[in-house]
Design an enzyme around this catalytic site. Structure first.
Site, PDB file in Angstrom:
ATOM      1  N   THR A 143       0.823  -1.218   0.000  1.00 45.27           N
ATOM      2  CA  THR A 143       0.000   0.000   0.000  1.00 45.27           C
ATOM      3  C   THR A 143       0.858   1.271   0.000  1.00 45.27           C
ATOM      4  OG1 THR A 143      -1.623  -1.240   1.292  1.00 45.27           O
ATOM      5  CG2 THR A 143      -1.934   1.134   1.188  1.00 45.27           C
TER       6      THR A 143
ATOM      7  N   THR B 205      -5.888   1.737  -2.834  1.00 49.20           N
ATOM      8  CA  THR B 205      -6.233   0.418  -3.353  1.00 49.20           C
ATOM      9  C   THR B 205      -5.903   0.261  -4.841  1.00 49.20           C
ATOM     10  OG1 THR B 205      -8.148   0.722  -1.907  1.00 49.20           O
ATOM     11  CG2 THR B 205      -8.063  -1.295  -3.132  1.00 49.20           C
TER      12      THR B 205
ATOM     13  N   GLU C 177      -3.516 -14.401   2.228  1.00 48.69           N
ATOM     14  CA  GLU C 177      -3.737 -13.447   3.324  1.00 48.69           C
ATOM     15  C   GLU C 177      -5.225 -13.313   3.629  1.00 48.69           C
ATOM     16  OE1 GLU C 177      -3.025  -9.324   2.315  1.00 48.69           O
ATOM     17  OE2 GLU C 177      -2.334  -8.872   4.334  1.00 48.69           O
TER      18      GLU C 177
HETATM   19  C1  LIG Z   1      -3.875  -1.523  10.654  1.00 44.54           C
HETATM   20  C2  LIG Z   1      -3.578  -1.689   9.196  1.00 44.54           C
HETATM   21  C3  LIG Z   1      -2.570  -2.560   8.790  1.00 44.54           C
HETATM   22  C4  LIG Z   1      -2.241  -2.669   7.443  1.00 44.54           C
HETATM   23  N1  LIG Z   1      -1.186  -3.467   7.067  1.00 44.54           N
HETATM   24  C5  LIG Z   1      -0.744  -3.443   5.777  1.00 44.54           C
HETATM   25  C6  LIG Z   1       0.450  -4.123   5.382  1.00 44.54           C
HETATM   26  O1  LIG Z   1       1.107  -4.786   6.195  1.00 44.54           O
HETATM   27  N2  LIG Z   1       0.869  -4.031   4.091  1.00 44.54           N
HETATM   28  C7  LIG Z   1       0.197  -3.293   3.155  1.00 44.54           C
HETATM   29  O2  LIG Z   1       0.636  -3.241   2.007  1.00 44.54           O
HETATM   30  N3  LIG Z   1      -0.954  -2.620   3.496  1.00 44.54           N
HETATM   31  C8  LIG Z   1      -1.431  -2.684   4.772  1.00 44.54           C
HETATM   32  N4  LIG Z   1      -2.585  -2.008   5.134  1.00 44.54           N
HETATM   33  C9  LIG Z   1      -3.282  -1.206   4.127  1.00 44.54           C
HETATM   34  C10 LIG Z   1      -4.649  -1.760   3.749  1.00 44.54           C
HETATM   35  O3  LIG Z   1      -4.483  -2.880   2.926  1.00 44.54           O
HETATM   36  C11 LIG Z   1      -5.423  -0.615   3.092  1.00 44.54           C
HETATM   37  O4  LIG Z   1      -5.687   0.365   4.093  1.00 44.54           O
HETATM   38  C12 LIG Z   1      -6.700  -1.092   2.477  1.00 44.54           C
HETATM   39  O5  LIG Z   1      -6.422  -1.941   1.392  1.00 44.54           O
HETATM   40  C13 LIG Z   1      -7.535   0.088   1.981  1.00 44.54           C
HETATM   41  O6  LIG Z   1      -6.739   0.940   1.202  1.00 44.54           O
HETATM   42  P1  LIG Z   1      -6.670   2.501   1.528  1.00 44.54           P
HETATM   43  O7  LIG Z   1      -6.540   2.684   2.983  1.00 44.54           O
HETATM   44  O8  LIG Z   1      -5.630   3.118   0.668  1.00 44.54           O
HETATM   45  O9  LIG Z   1      -8.095   3.026   1.092  1.00 44.54           O
HETATM   46  P2  LIG Z   1      -8.503   3.736  -0.265  1.00 44.54           P
HETATM   47  O10 LIG Z   1      -8.085   2.940  -1.451  1.00 44.54           O
HETATM   48  O11 LIG Z   1      -8.078   5.158  -0.194  1.00 44.54           O
HETATM   49  O12 LIG Z   1     -10.088   3.671  -0.149  1.00 44.54           O
HETATM   50  C14 LIG Z   1     -10.803   4.412   0.847  1.00 44.54           C
HETATM   51  C15 LIG Z   1     -12.267   3.964   0.847  1.00 44.54           C
HETATM   52  O13 LIG Z   1     -12.852   4.209  -0.432  1.00 44.54           O
HETATM   53  C16 LIG Z   1     -13.371   3.005  -0.975  1.00 44.54           C
HETATM   54  N5  LIG Z   1     -13.109   2.989  -2.418  1.00 44.54           N
HETATM   55  C17 LIG Z   1     -11.955   3.339  -3.066  1.00 44.54           C
HETATM   56  N6  LIG Z   1     -12.100   3.191  -4.392  1.00 44.54           N
HETATM   57  C18 LIG Z   1     -13.361   2.724  -4.605  1.00 44.54           C
HETATM   58  C19 LIG Z   1     -14.105   2.354  -5.751  1.00 44.54           C
HETATM   59  N7  LIG Z   1     -13.584   2.436  -6.981  1.00 44.54           N
HETATM   60  N8  LIG Z   1     -15.379   1.930  -5.589  1.00 44.54           N
HETATM   61  C20 LIG Z   1     -15.924   1.849  -4.362  1.00 44.54           C
HETATM   62  N9  LIG Z   1     -15.272   2.174  -3.215  1.00 44.54           N
HETATM   63  C21 LIG Z   1     -14.004   2.599  -3.344  1.00 44.54           C
HETATM   64  C22 LIG Z   1     -12.649   1.865  -0.279  1.00 44.54           C
HETATM   65  O14 LIG Z   1     -13.444   0.699  -0.258  1.00 44.54           O
HETATM   66  C23 LIG Z   1     -12.407   2.450   1.095  1.00 44.54           C
HETATM   67  O15 LIG Z   1     -13.510   2.192   1.925  1.00 44.54           O
HETATM   68  C24 LIG Z   1      -2.966  -1.925   6.475  1.00 44.54           C
HETATM   69  C25 LIG Z   1      -4.005  -1.078   6.887  1.00 44.54           C
HETATM   70  C26 LIG Z   1      -4.303  -0.944   8.226  1.00 44.54           C
HETATM   71  C27 LIG Z   1      -5.406   0.016   8.623  1.00 44.54           C
END
Ligand SMILES: Cc1cc2nc3c(=O)[nH]c(=O)nc-3n(C[C@H](O)[C@H](O)[C@H](O)COP(=O)(O)OP(=O)(O)OC[C@H]3O[C@@H](n4cnc5c(N)ncnc54)[C@H](O)[C@@H]3O)c2cc1C
Length: 386
Positions: free
Chosen positions: A124, A130, A244
């Protein structure tokens, strides 16, 4: 017992026995101190549980993802939090399935013996979220090294791991035919990298989960640390992400059973209006509903794990298992809290801790909307939204 014994009962009993030594009070204190459950993790490693997926020829137990999910489930079912260790299982799978024989010889025996931990995976990024194929972290080959620049966010367990799997772009997005091409995965030796091109900034967060921002500035990685072929990293990482999601589905199922057991017990014991509160259908029906949902999610989790172990496509099942299990555990958490009334908020009941912990899985490692999007586009063949 909430469910019948299954073919994994011996493993369940052994993990439960270990977890009993690290009960509610232990995890409550670790949470209050915002600490890492080091003693518990050491005990798991010592007992060989985190090497379950390593083939016997490299010193592991030679078991598959299905058994790994049972181990994770039992940790959460005992009141603990497998989030401190689950990385080792899925990162292991990535190395095992895509690494060279040389890499496996170099790392797996040391991991099996507990001398190395491979707990972290860096995918990430702060600006792309995402939308993984847009990642901006680059790895440029220079002679026998790759030079990495960029930034990652939410990268877990970096401070409690020796190795990390890193996804970076090796060919610019503009130069590839498909956006999923041109990314590669690497093994990063964290001891070499930290303060030597990699800086780590911890993120204070809602759960007691060690997670960090990472900054790469000309970090050099030996070219031999590339896993598999250059440019095919996204494909490799997807396989790891399916593992995972299935492991985390199992943790949610463990949480779900834990919440239901606590709610059931309290509903039988707590007397108000001169009868156990569980005698009221308004209290017992939500517990029954939660149980049904956890049981249903459990079936999908085993389907996903068995497909993964059989090297069959399992993306759909892994995503659906994670969705169903995370939803079921979150609903069970709500029901458990509600059943306990005010006492649910007291730290000593552990419900508010587990409530926070299980909430994470609606967002990470993949958010619910993105699962809907996967199923809509890839299975139901609805128009792509992005
Ligand atoms: C405690 C914690 C541990 C983590 N550990 C890891 C790790 O070890 N390694 C790693 O790589 N990542 C890690 N992550 C990251 C995690 O995988 C991401 O937070 C998660 O995939 C969501 O991505 P984002 O936070 O960038 O949200 P965003 O992509 O910014 O999305 C924000 C919101 O908008 C929604 N959204 C975005 N685009 C769309 C769309 N096109 N249609 C509908 N809804 C949409 C999403 O569903 C979400 O609810 C961790 C996160 C947390 C909170």
């Amino acid at each position: 017992m909430l469910n019948e014994e299954d073919e994994y009962q011996d493993i369940r009993d052994a993990v439960r026995q270990l977890c009993q030594q690290y009960g509610d009070e232990y995890f409550r204190q670790v949470d209050a101190d915002n600490a890492y459950p080091e003693a518990f993790v050491e005990a798991l490693i010592e007992a060989g549980w985190l090497a379950a997926m390593i083939p016997e020829e490299y010193g592991g137990a030679g078991l598959g993802l299905t058994v790994a999910t049972v181990i994770m489930e039992e940790i959460n079912r005992a009141g603990g939090n497998a989030g401190a260790v689950h990385g080792q299982m899925y990162n292991m799978g990535t190395l095992l399935r895509n690494g060279s024989e040389e890499q496996k010889q170099k790392y797996l025996p040391a991991i099996a013996a507990g001398r190395l931990r491979i707990q972290s995976m860096a995918v990430t990024e702060p600006t792309t979220g995402t939308d993984t194929t847009k990642i901006k972290t680059t790895a440029v080959k220079k002679g026998d090294r790759y030079v990495v620049n960029g930034q990652k966010v939410w990268i877990s367990r970096v401070q409690h791991s020796d190795l990390m799997i890193l996804l970076a772009r090796t060919t610019p997005l503009a130069e590839v035919k498909r956006k999923s091409e041109g990314m590669s995965i690497f093994i990063v030796d964290l001891h070499d990298a930290i303060d030597n091109g990699l800086s780590v900034r911890p993120i204070a967060n809602m759960v007691n989960h060690e997670t960090n921002e990472l900054f790469f500035e000309d970090l050099e990685i030996p070219a031999e640390n590339l896993i598999g072929e250059e440019g095919r990293g996204f494909r490799y990482i997807l396989d790891g992400l399916n593992a995972e999601r299935t492991l985390i589905a199992a943790e949610c199922i463990g949480d779900g059973y834990w919440f239901i057991e606590r709610a059931r017990h309290y509903a039988n014991e707590r007397v108000v209006f001169e009868r156990p509160i569980g005698q009221n259908q308004g209290v017992q029906f939500p517990i029954a509903e939660s149980y049904i949902e956890v049981e249903a999610a459990n079936l999908m989790r085993f389907d996903a794990a068995r497909r993964f172990d059989a090297h069959q496509p399992c993306g759909a099942q892994a995503n659906m298992a994670k969705y169903l299990a995370a939803k079921a555990s979150w609903e069970a958490a709500n029901v458990c809290l509600q059943t306990h009334g005010g006492f649910g908020f007291a730290h000593e009941y552990d419900i508010e801790r587990k409530f926070r912990e299980t909430r994470l899985y609606q967002v990470a490692p993949i958010s619910t909307n993105l699962i809907f999007s996967y199923v809509a586009q890839h299975i139901l063949e609805l128009p792509r939204s992005f």
